[in-house]
Design an enzyme around this catalytic site. Structure first.
Site, PDB file in Angstrom:
ATOM      1  N   ASP A  70       0.833  -1.199   0.000  1.00  0.00           N
ATOM      2  CA  ASP A  70       0.000   0.000   0.000  1.00  0.00           C
ATOM      3  C   ASP A  70       0.871   1.254   0.000  1.00  0.00           C
ATOM      4  OD1 ASP A  70      -2.068  -1.699   0.057  1.00  0.00           O
ATOM      5  OD2 ASP A  70      -2.797  -1.152   2.054  1.00  0.00           O
ATOM      6  N   ALA A  71       1.976   1.183   0.746  1.00  0.00           N
ATOM      7  CA  ALA A  71       2.844   2.353   0.848  1.00  0.00           C
ATOM      8  C   ALA A  71       3.489   2.662  -0.509  1.00  0.00           C
ATOM      9  CB  ALA A  71       3.915   2.117   1.902  1.00  0.00           C
ATOM     10  N   LEU A 118     -14.067 -18.540  18.682  1.00  0.00           N
ATOM     11  CA  LEU A 118     -13.635 -19.254  19.886  1.00  0.00           C
ATOM     12  C   LEU A 118     -12.488 -18.528  20.565  1.00  0.00           C
ATOM     13  CD1 LEU A 118     -13.528 -22.871  18.405  1.00  0.00           C
ATOM     14  CD2 LEU A 118     -15.175 -22.019  20.081  1.00  0.00           C
ATOM     15  N   GLU A 170     -12.062 -32.316  19.674  1.00  0.00           N
ATOM     16  CA  GLU A 170     -12.099 -32.631  18.240  1.00  0.00           C
ATOM     17  C   GLU A 170     -11.150 -31.707  17.486  1.00  0.00           C
ATOM     18  OE1 GLU A 170     -16.059 -30.955  18.689  1.00  0.00           O
ATOM     19  OE2 GLU A 170     -15.922 -30.261  16.613  1.00  0.00           O
ATOM     20  N   LYS A 196      -9.626 -28.878  15.175  1.00  0.00           N
ATOM     21  CA  LYS A 196     -10.090 -27.578  14.688  1.00  0.00           C
ATOM     22  C   LYS A 196      -9.702 -27.502  13.222  1.00  0.00           C
ATOM     23  CE  LYS A 196      -9.999 -22.662  15.791  1.00  0.00           C
ATOM     24  NZ  LYS A 196      -9.729 -22.129  14.468  1.00  0.00           N
ATOM     25  N   ARG A 236     -19.813 -16.824   7.457  1.00  0.00           N
ATOM     26  CA  ARG A 236     -19.884 -16.237   8.783  1.00  0.00           C
ATOM     27  C   ARG A 236     -20.014 -14.717   8.750  1.00  0.00           C
ATOM     28  NH1 ARG A 236     -17.355 -15.700  14.190  1.00  0.00           N
ATOM     29  NH2 ARG A 236     -15.844 -14.175  13.601  1.00  0.00           N
ATOM     30  N   LYS A 295     -15.295 -28.708  24.040  1.00  0.00           N
ATOM     31  CA  LYS A 295     -16.640 -28.162  24.303  1.00  0.00           C
ATOM     32  C   LYS A 295     -17.258 -28.886  25.483  1.00  0.00           C
ATOM     33  CE  LYS A 295     -17.223 -27.386  19.348  1.00  0.00           C
ATOM     34  NZ  LYS A 295     -17.715 -27.936  18.082  1.00  0.00           N
ATOM     35  N   CYS A 339       3.123   9.895  17.083  1.00  0.00           N
ATOM     36  CA  CYS A 339       3.149  11.149  16.347  1.00  0.00           C
ATOM     37  C   CYS A 339       2.218  12.122  17.056  1.00  0.00           C
ATOM     38  CB  CYS A 339       2.671  10.899  14.922  1.00  0.00           C
ATOM     39  SG  CYS A 339       2.148  12.388  14.080  1.00  0.00           S
ATOM     40  N   CYS A 352      -1.742  14.953  10.651  1.00  0.00           N
ATOM     41  CA  CYS A 352      -0.883  13.890  10.109  1.00  0.00           C
ATOM     42  C   CYS A 352      -1.707  13.067   9.130  1.00  0.00           C
ATOM     43  CB  CYS A 352      -0.361  13.007  11.236  1.00  0.00           C
ATOM     44  SG  CYS A 352       0.535  11.572  10.614  1.00  0.00           S
TER      45      CYS A 352
HETATM   46  S1  IVH Z   1     -17.120 -24.687  17.167  1.00  0.00           S
HETATM   47  C1  IVH Z   1     -19.432 -21.792  19.280  1.00  0.00           C
HETATM   48  N1  IVH Z   1     -15.630 -26.586  16.202  1.00  0.00           N
HETATM   49  O1  IVH Z   1     -12.916 -22.107  14.268  1.00  0.00           O
HETATM   50  C2  IVH Z   1     -18.567 -22.655  18.562  1.00  0.00           C
HETATM   51  N2  IVH Z   1     -15.310 -24.397  15.362  1.00  0.00           N
HETATM   52  O2  IVH Z   1     -11.749 -19.941  15.772  1.00  0.00           O
HETATM   53  C3  IVH Z   1     -18.523 -22.459  17.124  1.00  0.00           C
HETATM   54  N3  IVH Z   1     -13.653 -24.229  13.589  1.00  0.00           N
HETATM   55  O3  IVH Z   1     -15.496 -19.830  13.683  1.00  0.00           O
HETATM   56  C4  IVH Z   1     -17.358 -23.057  16.550  1.00  0.00           C
HETATM   57  N4  IVH Z   1     -13.134 -26.369  13.526  1.00  0.00           N
HETATM   58  O4  IVH Z   1     -14.923 -21.539  11.833  1.00  0.00           O
HETATM   59  C5  IVH Z   1     -15.913 -25.282  16.171  1.00  0.00           C
HETATM   60  N5  IVH Z   1     -14.420 -28.363  15.371  1.00  0.00           N
HETATM   61  C6  IVH Z   1     -14.699 -27.088  15.360  1.00  0.00           C
HETATM   62  C7  IVH Z   1     -14.065 -26.197  14.478  1.00  0.00           C
HETATM   63  C8  IVH Z   1     -14.391 -24.849  14.514  1.00  0.00           C
HETATM   64  C9  IVH Z   1     -12.911 -25.174  12.997  1.00  0.00           C
HETATM   65  C10 IVH Z   1     -13.591 -22.803  13.268  1.00  0.00           C
HETATM   66  C11 IVH Z   1     -14.918 -22.095  13.117  1.00  0.00           C
HETATM   67  C12 IVH Z   1     -14.889 -20.994  14.136  1.00  0.00           C
HETATM   68  C13 IVH Z   1     -13.427 -20.808  14.326  1.00  0.00           C
HETATM   69  C14 IVH Z   1     -13.103 -20.169  15.652  1.00  0.00           C
END
Ligand code: IVH
Length: 751
Positions: free
Chosen positions: A41-42, A91, A123, A125, A146, A297, A444, A450
Site C-alpha cells: 500500500d505504501a 472461539l 475434536e 479444529k 460467517r 466443548k 506522532c 498527520c
Molecule cells: S465450534 C461456538 N468446532 O474455528 C462454537 N469451530 O476460531 C462455534 N472451527 O469460527 C465453533 N473447527 O470456523 C468449532 N471443530 C470445530 C471447528 C471450529 C474449525 C472454526 C470455526 C470458528 C473458528 C473459531
C-alpha cells in the site's frame, strides 16, 4: 511538492507520467480484480503521490487516463446478505496446557461445581471457513458465510455444489441450521494448483485460501469444479433440540448424512483432553487436510446454556492451538508505519519465506524497545541482542495473527550493520514523535494534521464493525483522502452535496459508473442512522474498542447524554492524571529519602477541591463494568481536544443515533438496573450476573437512586440498608429466579 518536481524537464515529466499510468493501472488490476496485490500500500501511495506532484508541476501534461482520476473498482457486493438467525461465534484460544487447565477451572467456577464429574468433547479444529446451512422441512434453503458473525454472505448456490452437503434430510427438526467448516484436502489443493498453473491462472497460497476463493465464486459452476468438503460440528437455530449432549448431537448430525470428524472424543478430565490433543497432534501430518488445533466443548448442552456467551465467544468452548511455526530469513529493511492513534509501528520487510504453508514477507517488530532487545520494563529479551537491517531473523506465526520476529542470529550479521535508529519525528508528517512515561509506544503528536493518522482513522471509521458502508472500503477512503474529497468522517456525509448526485468526477473514473456512484450515495444515506455503539467505536479513540463501546452505549443509552457526561467528568480526569503523576514523583522521592511512599495522601491532595458533580460523573463513568480509568481518561482527552471535538460534533450533527437494543426486550428485567448482594445459593455470582445481562438487565456493583432491584441473599449488609433508605425494591434469590424464569433463557447461539 510541485516545487520538488520543477527541475524536471518537460520531456522527462511526460515519460514518467506514462510510466506511472501503466504501473498504477497494473497495481489496480492486481489488487481489485485478482485479489493479489503486487506492491505494498505504501508503494502504491508513493507512486500516486509522485504522479500528483508531477501533474501539479506540469498541469498541461495531465493524461486523459490520469491515475489521479481513478479509484479502484468498488467491491463486488455481488452476494446478497443474510442475517444469521443465531449469531455465528468464534472461539477463545488456549496455547498451553496451563491455559486448558484454567479453562476447565473457570467453567467449574462459573457453574459452582467442585468435584462433580464434568465431561468435554475434544475434536480437531479444521482450518477452513465456517458455513451455516439452513434446512426447513428437511430441505436446504440457505447457506451463508460467517461474515461478521451477525450478517454473512448468501452462498446458497455454491454450497449446493458441494458433495458433503445434503440437499435433503430425513427425520431432521423442521428448522435446523447446521454449522461447520468448508475445507479442501491436501491432495485436491495440490491438483487444483497444478491445473491453475498449467492454465496460466492464479494459484493459491494454502488450502484455506483455495477453499475460500472457491466458495466465494460468483459463478457456482466454478465452485462445482473445485473439490470442496464440509465437516459439521455445531448448529444454530433448531426448532427441536438435536440431543442432550454435544457428543450425541454430533452423532445425530452424522446420522442425518453429514460428515462429522472421526477424531471427536468424549473426555472426562483435563488430562484426558490433553492426551487427546497430543494424539491428534501426532496424527496431524497424516490427516490429509489442515487443522490448526483442538476444540474442547462442554458436553452437557444444559450446562452450555447456563454458561452462555461472552460478546463474541462462548464460555463453554475453547480452541487449543498448535504451537507456532518458525522459519529463518533475511530482514531487508525496517519500515515505520503510523497508525490511527499515531503509534509508530516498526514493520520488518523480509525476504519472502514460507512459514507453515504461508508466504510471509512482512512481520511486526512491536516497538523500539523490542528492536533494541529490551522489554517494556527495561529487562533484557533475546539475551539483549538488538535487531538490525540486514540481520538473519527467525519469523513465527501462530494462527491468523500477524507474523512476528522471535529471534536474531548475530553470527550472520553483515559487517557494518548499524543499530536501528528509531525515528523521533513522524515519518509521515514530520511532527515530533513522543514517548510518554510508561508507554512502550512512540506516537506522532500531529493528530489529524498527520495524513497517516487521518487516513487510518477513516479506514477504521468505515470498517466492518464501525460504519461498514457498502462500496466504501479502506482502499476507497484512502483514494478519496488523497483526492481531497474526504478528510474527516463528516465529509463522507456531505460528499453528495458537494459534488452533486451524478458526481461527474466519480462517474468518469475507471471502475465507477453512474450506477456504482448512485449505489455509493445510497449506501452512505443508509448509514446516516447508526446504532450508538457503532458510532462510538467508529471514532477510533484510543483504548475504546468494540467491547468498551458497547458498554458505554448500554450505560448512557444516548449520544447527547454520553457526551454531556464525558464533559462533566473532564475536571476529574485531570485530577486523576495529576494524581498519577504525583504518585510517580512521590515514589521517587520516598525511595531517595529511604521512607515509604505516601500514596493515598498524594492521591487525595490531587483530588482536593474537585466539585461534586465532576466527581460523580467520573465515578459513574469509571463504575461501568469494563471501563477503567485508562479508557475514561482517553475518552475525556479526545473529547477535550478542540479539532477532534469539532470533527466529532460535526459528524454527530449529521446522523440519527439509534439507542442500544435491549438484548432481550421481552424479558421482565430488560433495561432494569439490578444489584446482587449477600450470598447466592442457587448459582454463582458470575452466573447470576451473566444471566441478568443476557436478559437485558444492567448489573451494577453499588446501590443508588438509579437501582431498580436489589437481590439480597443471606448476609446482605450496607447495600440492603441503603436500598431501604432509597426505597429500592429488594427481593431474595428465589423471587429473582421466579421473576426471570418465564423469560427466555440465555440460550447458546451455536454448537
Ligand atoms: S465450534 C461456538 N468446532 O474455528 C462454537 N469451530 O476460531 C462455534 N472451527 O469460527 C465453533 N473447527 O470456523 C468449532 N471443530 C470445530 C471447528 C471450529 C474449525 C472454526 C470455526 C470458528 C473458528 C473459531
Amino acid at each position: 511538492m510541485a516545487e520538488d518536481r520543477a527541475g524536471m524537464s518537460e520531456e522527462a515529466a511526460r515519460a514518467r507520467l506514462a510510466e506511472l499510468a501503466e504501473m498504477l493501472a497494473a497495481a489496480n488490476a492486481a489488487y481489485h480484480r485478482d485479489d493479489a496485490p503486487e506492491i505494498t500500500d505504501a508503494e502504491y501511495d508513493a507512486l500516486k503521490r509522485e504522479n500528483a506532484e508531477i501533474e501539479a508541476a506540469f498541469p498541461h501534461l495531465k493524461r486523459a487516463d490520469s491515475p489521479s482520476d481513478q479509484v479502484g473498482a468498488a467491491p463486488s457486493g455481488a452476494f446478497s446478505k443474510i442475517s444469521h438467525a443465531e449469531r455465528m461465534l468464534s472461539l477463545g484460544n488456549a496455547f498451553t496446557d496451563a491455559d486448558v487447565a484454567e479453562f476447565t477451572r473457570s467453567v467449574r467456577k462459573f457453574l459452582g461445581l467442585t468435584d462433580a464429574p464434568l465431561a468435554f468433547t475434544a475434536e480437531p479444529k479444521i482450518d477452513g471457513l465456517s458455513l451455516s446451512l439452513r434446512y426447513e422441512g428437511g430441505k436446504l434453503v440457505q447457506a451463508a458465510t460467517r461474515g461478521d458473525g451477525t450478517v454473512g454472505e448468501n452462498v446458497t448456490a455454491n454450497a449446493r455444489t458441494i458433495d458433503d452437503i445434503p440437499e435433503t434430510l430425513t427425520g431432521a427438526p423442521d428448522i435446523l441450521e447446521v454449522r461447520g467448516e468448508v475445507y479442501m484436502s491436501h491432495a485436491d489443493f495440490a491438483a487444483l494448483n497444478a491445473r491453475q498453473a498449467e492454465a496460466g491462472g492464479k494459484t493459491f497460497a494454502n488450502p484455506r485460501n483455495a477453499a475460500a476463493g472457491s466458495l466465494r465464486q460468483l459463478d457456482a459452476e466454478i465452485t462445482r469444479a473445485r473439490p470442496l468438503r464440509f465437516f459439521a460440528y455445531a448448529w444454530g437455530q433448531v426448532s427441536a433440540p438435536l440431543a442432550d449432549t454435544q457428543m450425541r448431537a454430533i452423532e445425530r448430525l452424522g446420522a442425518l448424512g453429514f460428515q462429522v470428524n472421526p477424531l471427536t472424543k468424549l473426555c472426562n478430565s483435563t488430562d484426558e483432553m490433553l492426551a487427546h490433543y497430543t494424539d491428534i497432534e501426532q496424527k496431524r501430518a497424516g490427516l490429509g487436510y489442515d487443522i490448526d488445533g483442538v476444540v474442547y466443548k462442554v458436553d452437557d448442552l444444559a450446562l452450555q446454556g447456563r454458561l452462555g456467551l461472552r460478546s463474541t465467544t462462548p464460555r463453554w468452548a475453547i480452541a487449543h492451538k498448535f504451537p507456532a511455526e518458525l522459519a529463518w530469513t533475511r530482514l531487508e529493511a525496517i519500515d515505520i508505519q503510523v497508525g490511527r492513534t499515531g503509534a509508530l509501528s516498526p514493520v520488518a520487510r523480509l525476504t519472502p519465506v514460507t512459514v507453515g504453508g504461508v508466504v510471509v514477507s512482512n512481520a511486526t517488530l512491536h516497538n523500539e524497545d523490542y528492536i533494541a532487545g529490551r522489554d517494556s520494563a527495561g529487562a533484557q529479551i533475546r539475551d539483549g541482542k538488538d535487531i538490525r537491517e540486514g540481520d538473519w531473523v527467525q519469523v513465527y506465526r501462530a494462527g491468523d495473527v500477524i507474523p512476528k520476529i522471535a529471534d536474531v542470529d548475530i553470527s550472520k550479521r553483515p559487517e557494518g550493520a548499524a543499530p536501528f535508529a528509531f525515528p523521533e519525528t513522524c515519518p509521515e508528517c514530520g511532527s515530533d514523535a513522543v514517548r510518554e512515561e510508561g508507554d512502550a509506544v512512540r506516537r506522532c503528536s500531529g493528530g489529524l494534521i498527520c495524513p497517516a493518522q487521518a487516513v487510518e482513522k477513516l479506514k477504521h471509521f468505515v470498517s466492518r464493525a464501525a460504519f461498514d458502508i457498502e462500496g466504501l472500503g479502506a482502499k476507497q477512503v484512502e483514494q478519496f483522502y488523497l483526492d481531497g474529497w474526504i478528510r474527516e468522517p463528516g465529509d463522507i456525509f456531505t460528499l453528495k452535496d458537494r459534488y452533486g448526485s451524478g458526481m461527474q468526477q466519480l462517474k468518469n473514473r475507471e471502475g465507477w459508473g453512474e450506477k456504482s456512484a448512485e449505489n455509493l450515495f445510497a449506501a452512505i444515506e443508509d448509514k446516516r442512522q447508526i446504532p450508538l455503539h457503532r458510532l462510538i467505536f467508529a471514532l477510533g479513540l484510543r483504548h475504546v474498542g468494540e467491547v468498551a463501546s458497547t458498554d458505554l452505549a448500554r450505560h448512557y443509552g444516548d449520544w447527547d447524554a454520553m457526551v454531556a457526561a464525558i464533559d462533566r467528568a473532564a475536571p476529574a480526569a485531570e485530577c486523576h492524571r495529576k494524581a498519577e503523576e504525583a504518585i510517580v514523583e512521590e515514589r521517587k522521592r520516598a525511595a531517595n529519602e529511604g521512607r515509604r511512599a505516601d500514596i493515598s495522601g498524594t492521591r487525595n491532595a490531587a483530588w482536593e477541591g474537585l466539585d461534586a458533580d465532576a466527581r460523580a460523573a467520573w465515578e459513574d463513568l469509571t463504575g461501568i463494568d469494563g471501563i477503567g480509568a485508562t479508557v475514561a481518561v482517553a475518552l475525556v482527552t479526545s473529547f477535550q481536544q478542540k479539532t477532534e471535538r469539532a470533527s466529532i460534533d460535526r459528524l454527530a450533527g449529521m446522523l440519527t443515533v439509534l439507542p442500544p437494543e435491549a438484548r432481550a426486550s421481552d424479558s421482565p428485567v430488560a433495561g432494569k438496573t439490578v444489584v446482587f448482594t449477600g450470598t447466592l445459593e442457587k448459582m454463582t455470582r458470575q452466573e447470576a450476573k451473566a444471566r441478568a445481562e443476557a436478559l437485558g438487565a444492567k448489573v451494577s456493583g453499588s446501590v443508588s437512586a438509579k437501582t431498580d432491584i436489589l437481590i439480597a441473599g443471606p448476609g446482605a449488609g450496607s447495600k440492603a440498608t441503603k436500598a431501604a433508605e432509597l426505597g429500592v425494591e429488594t427481593i431474595d434469590e428465589d423471587a429473582w429466579l421466579a421473576l426471570i424464569n418465564d423469560a427466555p433463557a440465555a440460550a447458546p447461539s451455536d454448537g
